[in-house]
Motif scaffolding. Structure first.
Motif, PDB file in Angstrom:
ATOM      1  N   ASP A   1     -61.804 -39.122 -59.324  1.00  0.00           N
ATOM      2  CA  ASP A   1     -61.806 -39.661 -57.971  1.00  0.00           C
ATOM      3  C   ASP A   1     -60.517 -39.226 -57.278  1.00  0.00           C
ATOM      4  OD1 ASP A   1     -61.862 -41.163 -55.649  1.00  0.00           O
ATOM      5  OD2 ASP A   1     -62.538 -42.992 -56.659  1.00  0.00           O
TER       6      ASP A   1
ATOM      7  N   GLN B   1     -59.619 -39.997 -54.280  1.00  0.00           N
ATOM      8  CA  GLN B   1     -59.304 -40.933 -53.195  1.00  0.00           C
ATOM      9  C   GLN B   1     -57.796 -41.160 -53.037  1.00  0.00           C
ATOM     10  OE1 GLN B   1     -61.875 -42.887 -51.485  1.00  0.00           O
ATOM     11  NE2 GLN B   1     -60.297 -43.475 -50.053  1.00  0.00           N
TER      12      GLN B   1
ATOM     13  N   LEU C   1     -65.406 -37.205 -64.358  1.00  0.00           N
ATOM     14  CA  LEU C   1     -65.543 -37.453 -62.929  1.00  0.00           C
ATOM     15  C   LEU C   1     -64.198 -37.961 -62.427  1.00  0.00           C
ATOM     16  CD1 LEU C   1     -67.234 -37.627 -60.351  1.00  0.00           C
ATOM     17  CD2 LEU C   1     -67.900 -39.947 -61.066  1.00  0.00           C
TER      18      LEU C   1
ATOM     19  N   GLU D   1     -69.913 -34.970 -45.412  1.00  0.00           N
ATOM     20  CA  GLU D   1     -71.214 -34.424 -45.790  1.00  0.00           C
ATOM     21  C   GLU D   1     -71.767 -33.491 -44.714  1.00  0.00           C
ATOM     22  OE1 GLU D   1     -74.423 -33.340 -47.896  1.00  0.00           O
ATOM     23  OE2 GLU D   1     -72.728 -34.486 -48.674  1.00  0.00           O
TER      24      GLU D   1
ATOM     25  N   GLN E   1     -65.905 -32.852 -62.478  1.00  0.00           N
ATOM     26  CA  GLN E   1     -66.577 -33.120 -61.211  1.00  0.00           C
ATOM     27  C   GLN E   1     -65.650 -34.012 -60.403  1.00  0.00           C
ATOM     28  OE1 GLN E   1     -70.412 -34.822 -61.887  1.00  0.00           O
ATOM     29  NE2 GLN E   1     -71.092 -34.516 -59.785  1.00  0.00           N
ATOM     30  N   ILE E   2     -65.707 -33.894 -59.073  1.00  0.00           N
ATOM     31  CA  ILE E   2     -64.855 -34.748 -58.253  1.00  0.00           C
ATOM     32  C   ILE E   2     -65.674 -35.566 -57.274  1.00  0.00           C
ATOM     33  CG2 ILE E   2     -62.842 -33.244 -58.427  1.00  0.00           C
ATOM     34  CD1 ILE E   2     -63.467 -32.274 -55.570  1.00  0.00           C
ATOM     35  N   LYS E   3     -65.102 -36.664 -56.834  1.00  0.00           N
ATOM     36  CA  LYS E   3     -65.683 -37.451 -55.754  1.00  0.00           C
ATOM     37  C   LYS E   3     -64.555 -37.850 -54.812  1.00  0.00           C
ATOM     38  CE  LYS E   3     -65.564 -42.024 -57.956  1.00  0.00           C
ATOM     39  NZ  LYS E   3     -66.375 -43.185 -58.293  1.00  0.00           N
ATOM     40  N   ASN E   4     -64.940 -38.248 -53.634  1.00  0.00           N
ATOM     41  CA  ASN E   4     -63.982 -38.611 -52.583  1.00  0.00           C
ATOM     42  C   ASN E   4     -63.009 -37.466 -52.297  1.00  0.00           C
ATOM     43  OD1 ASN E   4     -65.047 -41.220 -52.161  1.00  0.00           O
ATOM     44  ND2 ASN E   4     -63.996 -41.930 -53.997  1.00  0.00           N
ATOM     45  N   HIS E   5     -63.570 -36.264 -52.132  1.00  0.00           N
ATOM     46  CA  HIS E   5     -62.752 -35.076 -51.850  1.00  0.00           C
ATOM     47  C   HIS E   5     -62.347 -34.988 -50.390  1.00  0.00           C
ATOM     48  CE1 HIS E   5     -66.563 -33.587 -50.384  1.00  0.00           C
ATOM     49  NE2 HIS E   5     -67.075 -33.659 -51.597  1.00  0.00           N
TER      50      HIS E   5
ATOM     51  N   SER F   1     -72.850 -38.468 -68.363  1.00  0.00           N
ATOM     52  CA  SER F   1     -71.688 -39.356 -68.394  1.00  0.00           C
ATOM     53  C   SER F   1     -70.501 -38.733 -69.138  1.00  0.00           C
ATOM     54  CB  SER F   1     -72.057 -40.701 -69.029  1.00  0.00           C
ATOM     55  OG  SER F   1     -72.402 -40.500 -70.392  1.00  0.00           O
TER      56      SER F   1
END
Length: 159
Positions: A49, A51, A47, A84, A76-80, A43
């Motif tokens: 986002d 988006q 992270l 998948e 770290q990234i998400k919604n790049h 955690s």
């Protein structure tokens, strides 16, 4: 082509060795002192986002990236936006490349760290005293039309 005694890539050396070669062992003074390392949980990794990167939240996302770079040095990234299926296809093609015969893979080998496309096992073999335990294929990708012609031609699906 490399002989058994002069294998350039780690993947080609491993089947014939039963211990870590000295050229991969860092002196104790250069190793991390694990008693001084603070354990952290996942955690604490920033992270981010992505988006809304191209919307009204752009400035905030850019600030988050800057803060993570300054404070942590990584994030770290998400919604790049990369599906998948595309990520999995890239991983499959990379696996095909690294399963090719040594002679075919070595067509892409270079010790020159300035090359935009190269297969190697170190960032700069000529200057490093201790090698890292890895093989990598470095590919510049942007803009695609400027670099794709340098990419491996085998496996044929690579390009």
């Amino acid at each position: 082509m490399a002989t058994a005694a002069t294998k350039l890539l780690l993947i080609d050396r491993v089947p014939g060795i039963n211990r870590v070669p000295n050229s991969y062992i860092r002196p104790e003074a250069d190793r991390p002192n694990l008693t001084e390392v603070e354990a952290s949980d996942a955690s604490t990794i920033p992270l981010i986002d992505l988006q809304g990167l191209f919307g009204p939240n752009r400035d905030d996302i850019i600030r988050q990236i800057g803060k993570a770079c300054r404070r942590d040095g990584f994030f770290q990234i998400k919604n790049h936006g990369i599906p998948e299926e595309v990520v999995q296809a890239i991983m499959n093609i990379a696996g095909e490349f690294f399963r090719l015969p040594e002679s075919e893979r070595l067509k892409n080998y270079s010790d020159d760290p300035s090359k935009s496309t190269r297969l190697s096992t170190s960032f700069n073999i000529k200057t490093e005293k201790v090698s890292n335990w890895r093989d990598f294929l470095r590919l510049h990708c942007y803009p695609l039309e400027e670099y794709m012609h340098e990419w491996p031609t085998n496996p044929p699906s690579f390009r």
